[in-house]
Motif scaffolding. Structure first.
Motif, mmCIF file in Angstrom:
data_model
loop_
_atom_site.group_PDB
_atom_site.id
_atom_site.type_symbol
_atom_site.label_atom_id
_atom_site.label_comp_id
_atom_site.label_asym_id
_atom_site.label_seq_id
_atom_site.Cartn_x
_atom_site.Cartn_y
_atom_site.Cartn_z
ATOM 1 N N ASN A 1 0.867 -1.185 0.000
ATOM 2 C CA ASN A 1 0.000 0.000 0.000
ATOM 3 C C ASN A 1 0.897 1.226 0.000
ATOM 4 N N ASN A 2 1.282 1.634 -1.216
ATOM 5 C CA ASN A 2 2.254 2.718 -1.372
ATOM 6 C C ASN A 2 1.570 4.054 -1.639
ATOM 7 N N VAL A 3 0.376 3.990 -2.224
ATOM 8 C CA VAL A 3 -0.270 5.225 -2.667
ATOM 9 C C VAL A 3 -0.381 6.238 -1.516
ATOM 10 N N GLY A 4 -0.114 7.480 -1.860
ATOM 11 C CA GLY A 4 -0.205 8.517 -0.835
ATOM 12 C C GLY A 4 -0.106 9.881 -1.474
ATOM 13 N N SER B 1 -3.024 11.297 8.815
ATOM 14 C CA SER B 1 -3.342 10.145 7.958
ATOM 15 C C SER B 1 -2.224 9.098 8.070
ATOM 16 N N LYS B 2 -0.990 9.556 8.239
ATOM 17 C CA LYS B 2 0.131 8.623 8.351
ATOM 18 C C LYS B 2 0.160 7.944 9.723
ATOM 19 N N ARG B 3 -0.353 8.643 10.728
ATOM 20 C CA ARG B 3 -0.514 8.034 12.044
ATOM 21 C C ARG B 3 -1.502 6.867 11.950
ATOM 22 N N ILE C 1 -3.275 17.239 8.381
ATOM 23 C CA ILE C 1 -4.103 16.248 7.680
ATOM 24 C C ILE C 1 -3.210 15.098 7.196
ATOM 25 N N TYR C 2 -2.084 15.474 6.610
ATOM 26 C CA TYR C 2 -1.155 14.445 6.113
ATOM 27 C C TYR C 2 -0.583 13.630 7.270
ATOM 28 N N SER C 3 -0.070 14.325 8.305
ATOM 29 C CA SER C 3 0.590 13.572 9.377
ATOM 30 C C SER C 3 -0.416 12.699 10.133
ATOM 31 N N LEU D 1 2.916 2.079 3.574
ATOM 32 C CA LEU D 1 3.775 3.264 3.639
ATOM 33 C C LEU D 1 3.156 4.328 4.538
ATOM 34 N N SER D 2 3.799 4.511 5.693
ATOM 35 C CA SER D 2 3.425 5.611 6.584
ATOM 36 C C SER D 2 4.477 6.692 6.368
ATOM 37 N N SER D 3 4.925 7.333 7.429
ATOM 38 C CA SER D 3 5.937 8.391 7.305
ATOM 39 C C SER D 3 6.460 8.720 8.706
ATOM 40 N N GLU D 4 7.642 9.310 8.748
ATOM 41 C CA GLU D 4 8.170 9.804 10.028
ATOM 42 C C GLU D 4 7.168 10.793 10.656
ATOM 43 N N PRO E 1 9.287 6.466 6.205
ATOM 44 C CA PRO E 1 10.457 7.197 5.683
ATOM 45 C C PRO E 1 10.505 8.648 6.143
ATOM 46 N N LEU E 2 11.705 9.235 6.012
ATOM 47 C CA LEU E 2 11.811 10.703 6.088
ATOM 48 C C LEU E 2 11.780 11.206 4.649
ATOM 49 N N PHE E 3 12.856 11.843 4.157
ATOM 50 C CA PHE E 3 12.792 12.338 2.783
ATOM 51 C C PHE E 3 13.323 11.325 1.771
ATOM 52 N N VAL E 4 12.490 11.034 0.773
ATOM 53 C CA VAL E 4 12.900 10.216 -0.363
ATOM 54 C C VAL E 4 12.623 11.054 -1.614
ATOM 55 N N SER E 5 13.621 11.168 -2.465
ATOM 56 C CA SER E 5 13.494 12.062 -3.613
ATOM 57 C C SER E 5 12.498 11.525 -4.646
ATOM 58 N N THR E 6 11.268 12.019 -4.570
ATOM 59 C CA THR E 6 10.215 11.629 -5.529
ATOM 60 C C THR E 6 9.424 12.884 -5.891
ATOM 61 N N ASP E 7 8.422 12.701 -6.742
ATOM 62 C CA ASP E 7 7.559 13.832 -7.119
ATOM 63 C C ASP E 7 6.959 14.508 -5.891
ATOM 64 N N MET E 8 6.623 13.692 -4.896
ATOM 65 C CA MET E 8 5.937 14.228 -3.716
ATOM 66 C C MET E 8 6.718 15.364 -3.059
ATOM 67 N N ILE E 9 8.036 15.252 -3.045
ATOM 68 C CA ILE E 9 8.829 16.307 -2.406
ATOM 69 C C ILE E 9 9.655 17.064 -3.456
HETATM 70 N N1 LIG Z 1 8.786 10.920 -0.718
HETATM 71 C C1 LIG Z 1 8.903 11.097 0.580
HETATM 72 O O1 LIG Z 1 9.770 11.859 1.064
HETATM 73 C C2 LIG Z 1 7.989 10.345 1.521
HETATM 74 C C3 LIG Z 1 8.219 10.481 2.898
HETATM 75 C C4 LIG Z 1 7.411 9.802 3.778
HETATM 76 C C5 LIG Z 1 6.408 8.991 3.311
HETATM 77 N N2 LIG Z 1 6.183 8.879 1.962
HETATM 78 C C6 LIG Z 1 5.103 8.007 1.517
HETATM 79 O O2 LIG Z 1 5.584 7.102 0.546
HETATM 80 C C7 LIG Z 1 4.516 6.737 -0.346
HETATM 81 C C8 LIG Z 1 5.000 6.913 -1.762
HETATM 82 O O3 LIG Z 1 5.150 8.307 -2.003
HETATM 83 P P1 LIG Z 1 6.107 8.910 -3.117
HETATM 84 O O4 LIG Z 1 7.116 9.720 -2.419
HETATM 85 O O5 LIG Z 1 6.541 7.851 -4.049
HETATM 86 O O6 LIG Z 1 5.106 9.935 -3.770
HETATM 87 P P2 LIG Z 1 4.755 10.208 -5.287
HETATM 88 O O7 LIG Z 1 5.999 10.265 -6.084
HETATM 89 O O8 LIG Z 1 3.870 11.405 -5.257
HETATM 90 O O9 LIG Z 1 3.944 8.916 -5.687
HETATM 91 C C9 LIG Z 1 2.749 8.634 -5.047
HETATM 92 C C10 LIG Z 1 2.078 7.452 -5.686
HETATM 93 O O10 LIG Z 1 0.698 7.514 -5.301
HETATM 94 C C11 LIG Z 1 -0.109 7.608 -6.463
HETATM 95 N N3 LIG Z 1 -1.217 8.546 -6.206
HETATM 96 C C12 LIG Z 1 -1.153 9.743 -5.604
HETATM 97 N N4 LIG Z 1 -2.377 10.292 -5.527
HETATM 98 C C13 LIG Z 1 -3.236 9.409 -6.109
HETATM 99 C C14 LIG Z 1 -4.630 9.392 -6.301
HETATM 100 N N5 LIG Z 1 -5.400 10.403 -5.896
HETATM 101 N N6 LIG Z 1 -5.176 8.329 -6.905
HETATM 102 C C15 LIG Z 1 -4.403 7.293 -7.305
HETATM 103 N N7 LIG Z 1 -3.062 7.250 -7.132
HETATM 104 C C16 LIG Z 1 -2.485 8.294 -6.549
HETATM 105 C C17 LIG Z 1 0.786 8.122 -7.562
HETATM 106 O O11 LIG Z 1 0.267 7.684 -8.771
HETATM 107 P P3 LIG Z 1 0.746 8.334 -10.176
HETATM 108 O O12 LIG Z 1 2.130 7.846 -10.392
HETATM 109 O O13 LIG Z 1 -0.244 7.785 -11.131
HETATM 110 O O14 LIG Z 1 0.659 9.803 -9.975
HETATM 111 C C18 LIG Z 1 2.114 7.489 -7.199
HETATM 112 O O15 LIG Z 1 2.175 6.161 -7.683
HETATM 113 C C19 LIG Z 1 3.333 7.636 0.021
HETATM 114 O O16 LIG Z 1 2.428 6.906 0.823
HETATM 115 C C20 LIG Z 1 3.969 8.747 0.836
HETATM 116 O O17 LIG Z 1 3.062 9.311 1.747
HETATM 117 C C21 LIG Z 1 6.958 9.535 1.057
#
Ligand SMILES: NC(=O)c1ccc[n+]([C@@H]2O[C@H](COP(=O)([O-])OP(=O)(O)OC[C@H]3O[C@@H](n4cnc5c(N)ncnc54)[C@H](OP(=O)(O)O)[C@@H]3O)[C@@H](O)[C@H]2O)c1
Length: 204
Positions: free
Chosen positions: A19-22, A93-95, A89-91, A75-78, A120-128
């Motif tokens: 369950n990675n979606v977030g 949800s991760k709790r 809201i985000y934190s 996938l939760s988060s620090e 995790p803490l920071f992982v270089s993805t679109d989210m950050i």
């Molecule tokens: N990156 C960090 O620093 C970090 C830190 C702590 C926790 N996390 C957690 O790690 C997990 C993975 O995050 P990430 O960093 O890989 O983020 P990301 O690059 O934004 O990817 C998030 C994933 O979730 C999907 N997604 C997001 N919103 C959606 C929606 N409304 N409907 C369907 N799919 C959706 C995205 O799909 P698409 O590819 O189709 O957009 C993507 O596959 C998340 O649960 C996040 O909370 C990340």
């Protein structure tokens, strides 16, 4: 939507559910009522970060229980470790993800199911915004590899050594009351406000 997913997964043998979606609706620190389009932000975060995880678990877990074997990685988060003002809201949800995972692990461990919560803490993805990698910020592939290597050893993890050390240092140097006090300081509010204004200017 979940009925359709359930129908489409019928007959498939699924051994591992991740369950990675977030989603993090606002990257910059934002006070609860200051979130633009707040109603949508709340609903989106809850559906994406919490509801999807519970529903996917409901759909996939029965066949794992039947085989007495299975792995669920959530996938939760620090930031799920403590109240995180300006991103509540985000934190929160991760709790939820953390509590759900720990409870589920306790309930199903004896039935051969492992439930792991990754924080995790920071992982270089679109989210950050793909922050540059360094000793604090891991690349997604390095992080995924390290985190997967912890499966079977722990059911609650920061996922890699660098993040585990950062998490430990944060907890040690800033226990909850100190953390909340620092975040409530007026000077920090000013910093957040400046960040917000800068962000708005960049968007224009
Ligand atoms: N990156 C960090 O620093 C970090 C830190 C702590 C926790 N996390 C957690 O790690 C997990 C993975 O995050 P990430 O960093 O890989 O983020 P990301 O690059 O934004 O990817 C998030 C994933 O979730 C999907 N997604 C997001 N919103 C959606 C929606 N409304 N409907 C369907 N799919 C959706 C995205 O799909 P698409 O590819 O189709 O957009 C993507 O596959 C998340 O649960 C996040 O909370 C990340």
């Amino acid at each position: 939507m979940y009925q359709a997913i359930e129908d489409n997964l019928k007959g498939m043998e699924i051994g591992i559910l991740v369950n990675n979606v977030g989603m993090l609706v606002f990257f910059n620190p934002t006070r609860f009522l200051d979130m633009p389009n707040i109603d949508k932000a709340i609903m989106d975060t809850i559906s994406c970060n919490m509801l999807s995880l519970v529903q996917m678990t409901r759909i996939v877990l029965p066949q794992m229980v039947e085989r007495k074997k299975g792995l669920v990685i959530n996938l939760s988060s620090e930031v799920g470790n403590r109240p995180f003002p300006m991103s509540i809201i985000y934190s929160s949800s991760k709790r939820f993800v953390d509590f759900f995972s720990r409870g589920l692990h306790a309930e199903y461990k004896s039935l051969g199911i492992t439930v792991q919560c990754v924080m995790p803490l920071f992982v270089s993805t679109d989210m950050i915004h793909n922050l540059r990698t360094n000793i604090f910020v891991k690349s997604a592939s390095d992080y995924a590899r390290d985190a997967l290597n912890t499966v079977g050893y722990t059911n609650r993890t920061s996922g890699c050594l660098s993040h585990a050390l950062q998490s430990f240092a944060l907890a040690l140097l800033m226990p909850d009351p100190v953390f909340e006090f620092v975040l409530s300081l007026k000077t920090l509010e000013d910093v957040f406000e400046k960040l917000r204004q800068k962000d708005e200017k960049m968007k224009k």
